[in-house]
Design an enzyme around this catalytic site. Structure first.
Site, PDB file in Angstrom:
ATOM      1  N   GLU A   1       0.809  -1.220   0.000  1.00  0.00           N
ATOM      2  CA  GLU A   1       0.000   0.000   0.000  1.00  0.00           C
ATOM      3  C   GLU A   1       0.846   1.276   0.000  1.00  0.00           C
ATOM      4  O   GLU A   1       0.838   2.051   0.962  1.00  0.00           O
ATOM      5  CB  GLU A   1      -0.967  -0.012   1.183  1.00  0.00           C
ATOM      6  CG  GLU A   1      -1.989  -1.121   1.073  1.00  0.00           C
ATOM      7  CD  GLU A   1      -3.129  -1.001   2.073  1.00  0.00           C
ATOM      8  OE1 GLU A   1      -2.956  -0.326   3.103  1.00  0.00           O
ATOM      9  OE2 GLU A   1      -4.184  -1.588   1.813  1.00  0.00           O
TER      10      GLU A   1
ATOM     11  N   GLU B   1      -6.697  -7.920  -0.667  1.00  0.00           N
ATOM     12  CA  GLU B   1      -7.103  -7.946   0.745  1.00  0.00           C
ATOM     13  C   GLU B   1      -8.560  -7.543   0.861  1.00  0.00           C
ATOM     14  O   GLU B   1      -9.036  -6.668   0.135  1.00  0.00           O
ATOM     15  CB  GLU B   1      -6.322  -6.913   1.571  1.00  0.00           C
ATOM     16  CG  GLU B   1      -4.875  -7.188   1.777  1.00  0.00           C
ATOM     17  CD  GLU B   1      -4.228  -6.069   2.606  1.00  0.00           C
ATOM     18  OE1 GLU B   1      -4.934  -5.366   3.365  1.00  0.00           O
ATOM     19  OE2 GLU B   1      -3.018  -5.895   2.469  1.00  0.00           O
TER      20      GLU B   1
HETATM   21  C1  GLA Z   1      -4.229  -2.621   4.805  1.00  0.00           C
HETATM   22  C2  GLA Z   1      -2.864  -3.255   4.961  1.00  0.00           C
HETATM   23  C3  GLA Z   1      -2.857  -4.443   5.872  1.00  0.00           C
HETATM   24  C4  GLA Z   1      -3.728  -4.204   7.075  1.00  0.00           C
HETATM   25  C5  GLA Z   1      -5.112  -3.859   6.616  1.00  0.00           C
HETATM   26  C6  GLA Z   1      -6.090  -3.650   7.753  1.00  0.00           C
HETATM   27  O1  GLA Z   1      -4.931  -3.043   3.723  1.00  0.00           O
HETATM   28  O2  GLA Z   1      -2.291  -3.621   3.735  1.00  0.00           O
HETATM   29  O3  GLA Z   1      -1.535  -4.686   6.262  1.00  0.00           O
HETATM   30  O4  GLA Z   1      -3.199  -3.183   7.833  1.00  0.00           O
HETATM   31  O5  GLA Z   1      -5.061  -2.659   5.900  1.00  0.00           O
HETATM   32  O6  GLA Z   1      -7.375  -3.390   7.298  1.00  0.00           O
END
Ligand code: GLA
Ligand code: ZN
Length: 676
Positions: free
Chosen positions: A156, A317
């Site tokens: 991210e 995710e």
């Molecule tokens: C992001 C991050 C993860 C985690 C999630 C929690 O997407 O990539 O590592 O912190 O948020 O929702």
């Protein structure tokens, strides 16, 4: 139609999760249960190593990858593939203490201390070297593992750094952009205003919070530079992996985010092989309906998918339950996980993955939902929901690799977003460029019409209808493209705030929309009224009323036809929606922001002019489709509150094999998938 240029990593729909065994290395009991339970949940992929730098390299130069290979082996033996992340999402403490330049500097010029994550200076060559070393080692050791299906770069990407290294890099970037000619920069930035002219590129500073913050073009260019630096940085990681890895064809991605402001994802996407992103819709909030949230989710999928629009994307995710970072972390209601996951597939994803497999006992995300919660039991509601999704993905496996084909498109441009945002004027609270693009996308959904979300640089000839909301910043080449598109038969809708500035945020002269667009639309926009939140106006069109909020432009007609006029205020009866025939097509201009509930009245007209087939959907039903050369997969989701009957269906329900010819009633939060 298989469309993975790099070869599909698995040739099946992926059901996976972020997996952090490095937090449990002293718990073999947990690690062996993990594999057993993953199989029970139908998990076929695990994403490893997202934040494992301190487990790999606890002290500088001392590496430990044994545990990783052991876990990858064990997963592979059990039919579970690995997506391997590079660990650069968080730095080990030794690095920050020994090399402070790797830590970011904030907008006030203060350097961070060690902690948190995603906060490196991407200009630091030292940081880049450290990343090269760890990535190369990882690629050498794990890059040809038979279980490895993809690389996942860092995590991210986001945020900005205002350190001296970044400042110098920004100056170099500007030297190139403005041909080493400071006078050119001064002219293009209109820096004579408030005595902001520069004598030399070395005078230029990033837009510090307590510094030069009033030069729109500087702020805009800083956003572009930040994107440039991310794209430059990700290449360092990609090159390190490709060079060191024995297997060169393992596809590479990075996990993107929802309508992410900091980075123009189109630039980043050019460097990666497939798109993946992390989706966390705010389900069950107290300010919009579930249907609205699902519509937002559909838009977000379309925006991200269209970064490489002819391929399926990956959902890297999602939360199997609640998250821990929203203001209110509400549980997912029954059937929501199932419906959201299937909507993701319907919108073009070939994977459903979770953050994360097992909740950590401590740390920042100890109360973030996970497939396995602290009870360690598979008898939980969340585990059963996830296992159900595993079953569904097996049943609908044939969908893998099928693609989207849309005849309508909504334009979304990052630099237009930044430019509107940094510009003075209008209202700080209601510009809402991204939301406006989303609202236009959603306005097509009740007609069963899906849109691509595209760039001005994409091929317009793929579409019968293009909607270009608030294209405030526009380049001459885009104007020519729009003219070609319409003269060749395209239907184009532009809105208020179109064509105000050029790529340096300089206003066009001669009236808006600038630089030749007036000819296309046949109008001149003289003024824009900014409405208070409680103000409403209306547009009268074909005997119907469309309610107006936020913005209303005052138009003069050149040679367009006014098909809608204002109802109220001193601009009553002035044109509010216009149409001009241009070559074989039509150019529509919507001069005011119409409330969502009334957008359908205009959209109906556009779709009919464009000759796009619509569906007669009952209220509450959301429709999506994916295509192969031989068949169409049609998805119908009930996102409303009551059962809804969909009529005239023909095909095979791929979840139960039933042949359908007629009407089907779908319960709230349920769906059907037909192969036709
Ligand atoms: C992001 C991050 C993860 C985690 C999630 C929690 O997407 O990539 O590592 O912190 O948020 O929702
Ligand atoms: Zn920096």
């Amino acid at each position: 139609m298989k469309s993975y240029a790099m070869g599909h990593p698995l040739n099946k729909l992926i059901h996976g999760c972020d997996y952090n065994p490095d937090q449990w290395l002293d718990r073999p009991d947990i690690l062996s249960k993990d594999i057993e339970y993953m199989k029970k949940a139908g998990i076929n992929e695990a994403t490893l190593g997202v934040f494992s730098w301190s487990a790999y390299e606890p002290v500088e130069g001392e590496f430990h990858f044994e545990w990783l290979i052991e876990v990858m082996d064990r997963l592979y033996e059990n039919g579970i593939s690995t997506i391997l992340a590079t660990p650069s999402g968080a730095r080990p403490v030794w690095m920050d203490h020994k090399y402070p330049e790797v830590m970011r500097v904030d907008t006030m010029g203060h350097r961070n201390r060690h902690g948190f994550r995603h906060n490196h200076c991407l200009s630091s060559e030292l940081f880049r070297d450290k990343v090269r070393i760890i990535d190369s080692k990882l690629a050498k050791i794990a890059g040809d593992h038979p279980g490895l299906i993809a690389w996942h770069i860092s995590n991210e990407f986001g945020g900005e750094c205002f350190c001296d290294l970044c400042k110098e890099k920004f100056r170099d970037y500007l030297r190139k952009r403005f041909h080493n000619d400071i006078d050119e920069l001064n002219r293009e930035w209109w820096s004579s205003f408030w005595s902001a002219s520069y004598n030399d590129f070395s005078d230029i500073e990033p837009p510090y919070h307590n510094g030069q913050n009033a030069l729109m073009a500087l702020k805009l260019e800083w956003h572009r530079f930040t994107t440039y630096n991310y794209a430059d940085y990700i290449s360092v990681e990609i090159d390190a992996i490709k060079e060191a890895s024995l297997k060169k064809d393992v596809p590479i991605t990075t996990n993107l985010m929802q309508r992410f402001y900091d980075i123009d994802y189109r630039e980043l996407s050019k460097r990666i092989d497939f798109i993946s992103w992390d989706s966390y819709p705010k389900f069950h909030n107290d300010y919009e309906t579930y249907e609205d949230t699902m519509g937002e989710s559909a838009f977000d999928h379309a925006l991200l998918r269209c970064l490489k629009k002819d391929k399926p994307f990956f959902l890297m995710e999602s939360a199997p339950a609640h998250v821990n970072w929203m203001d209110y972390n509400k549980l997912k209601r029954p059937h929501v996980h199932d419906q959201f996951s299937c909507q993701t597939v319907a919108c073009g994803s070939d994977s459903i993955q979770y953050f994360q497999w097992r909740r950590s006992r401590g740390g920042a995300e100890q109360f973030h939902g996970a497939v396995m919660d602290h009870s360690g039991s598979t008898d939980t509601r969340v585990f059963k929901d996830v296992a159900h999704t595993g079953e569904v993905l097996k049943k609908i496996a044939q969908i893998e690799g099928s693609v989207k084909k849309n005849e309508a498109a909504v334009i979304f441009e990052w630099d237009c977003w930044w430019s509107i945002d940094v510009s003075g004027g209008f209202s700080r609270n209601t510009k809402k460029y991204d939301i406006t693009c989303m609202d236009h996308f959603k306005s097509l959904m009740p007609f069963g019409v899906e849109a691509d979300v595209i760039s001005v640089n994409d091929d317009f000839s793929d579409y019968k209808l293009i909607i270009a909301p608030m294209l405030f910043l526009i380049r001459p080449e885009t104007i020519e493209k729009m003219k070609d598109y319409v003269s060749n038969g395209g239907i184009l809708l532009a809105t208020y705030m179109t064509g105000y500035v050029n790529e340096n945020s300089l206003c066009y002269e001669g009236g808006f929309p600038g630089n030749g667009l007036k000819d296309l639309f046949g109008i001149i926009n003289d003024e824009i009224d900014t409405l208070y939140p409680s103000d409403r106006n209306g547009i009268s069109m074909n005997g119907e009323t469309l309610t107006v909020k936020d913005y209303a432009e005052l138009l003069r007609l050149i040679d367009a036809e006014a098909i809608g006029t204002y109802i109220d205020d001193f601009y009553k009866d002035m044109p509010a929606i216009t149409c001009k025939k241009y070559g074989k097509g039509k150019a529509y201009y919507q001069a005011a922001r119409i409330v969502n509930e009334d957008m359908g009245k205009l959209v109906r007209l556009l779709l009919s002019d464009a000759g796009i087939n619509t569906k007669d959907l009952p209220s509450g039903i959301e429709y999506h489709a994916r295509f192969t050369d031989d068949c169409t997969y049609e998805f119908y989701f009930n996102v409303g509150e009551a059962p809804a009957e969909v009529t005239g269906l023909k095909g095979t329900d791929i979840l139960n094999g039933e042949v359908i010819n007629g009407n089907v009633t779908i319960l709230p939060k349920r769906y059907i998938i037909l192969r036709t």
